[in-house]
Design an enzyme around this catalytic site. Structure first.
Site, PDB file in Angstrom:
ATOM      1  CG  ASN A 184      36.414  50.182  69.093  1.00  0.00           C
ATOM      2  OD1 ASN A 184      36.394  51.398  69.268  1.00  0.00           O
ATOM      3  ND2 ASN A 184      36.729  49.633  67.925  1.00  0.00           N
ATOM      4  NE  ARG A 185      38.104  50.271  77.954  1.00  0.00           N
ATOM      5  CZ  ARG A 185      39.012  51.175  77.606  1.00  0.00           C
ATOM      6  NH1 ARG A 185      39.642  51.078  76.448  1.00  0.00           N
ATOM      7  NH2 ARG A 185      39.308  52.177  78.395  1.00  0.00           N
ATOM      8  CG  LEU A 186      35.372  44.879  70.721  1.00  0.00           C
ATOM      9  CD1 LEU A 186      35.083  44.878  69.223  1.00  0.00           C
ATOM     10  CD2 LEU A 186      34.329  44.034  71.461  1.00  0.00           C
TER      11      LEU A 186
END
Length: 207
Positions: A184-186
């Protein structure tokens, strides 16, 4: 075009308790084990005298707690940039294993003995290439370059000395950021900043 990251342990600030070098070496070793092509390649960014940024890929040929070392012709664009603005950024990017490390700091020449020691480890062809190429300068054709190589090959039938205008540079980081890809691009990002009184200070950054 998207890639899903994850599957390994989350990067933690405590991994950097001993500074940046041990973790960078560990990640480099993992890149080697994963068969990453030229895992010691790093994108080097400099600034020209007009203030324009320039990037190119170079090979890291030395690493210690003092910094990372690369070699080049002193007349090359990057060397001429560094002569005016002796600061640079270098990024190791390993998408295959979802890792990246960026170092930012000052750049200085390594001593001649270090350059000579590395030069002796280079293949003969690479040594001849350093003599044949007036790096970053225009040339009329590929044939002209091949002719220059033939000339220096004839000139040095035996041992090849280090060119006077060729040598190593040490990038001594003041800031080092470790990046680890996550879902989630975290992504995980931990930045180390050098402090004169407290040594290296680690802080987690939002992705």
């Amino acid at each position: 075009m998207r890639v899903n990251y994850g599957g390994d342990r989350d990067l933690d600030e405590t991994w950097l308790d001993d500074g940046w070098e041990p973790l960078l070496r560990s990640w480099l070793a993992e890149a080697v084990a994963a068969a990453v092509y030229e895992p010691n390649a790093m994108v080097l960014a400099t600034v020209d005298p007009a203030g324009w940024p320039a990037t190119r890929t170079v090979l890291c040929k030395g690493m210690s707690d003092q910094g990372v070392v690369f070699y080049t012709n002193h007349g090359s664009d990057k060397a001429r940039h560094l002569a005016v603005t002796p600061y640079a950024s270098a990024t190791f990017a390993w998408p295959l294993i979802g890792r990246q490390v960026t170092l930012r700091g000052t750049v200085s020449h390594v001593d001649r003995e270090t350059t000579q020691r590395y030069w002796r480890s280079r293949p003969r062809g690479s040594q001849l290439g350093a003599w044949a190429s007036d790096q970053s300068r225009p040339i009329g054709s590929r044939a002209d370059l091949d002719r220059a190589l033939a000339e220096v090959s004839a000139r040095f039938p035996g041992e090849i000395p280090v060119p006077d205008d060729w040598g190593g540079f040490l990038l001594a980081p003041r800031v080092v950021e470790f990046w680890q890809g996550r879902e989630n691009r975290l992504h995980n990002r931990v930045r180390l900043t050098a402090d004169a009184d407290r040594g290296w200070i680690a802080e987690r950054l939002q992705p």
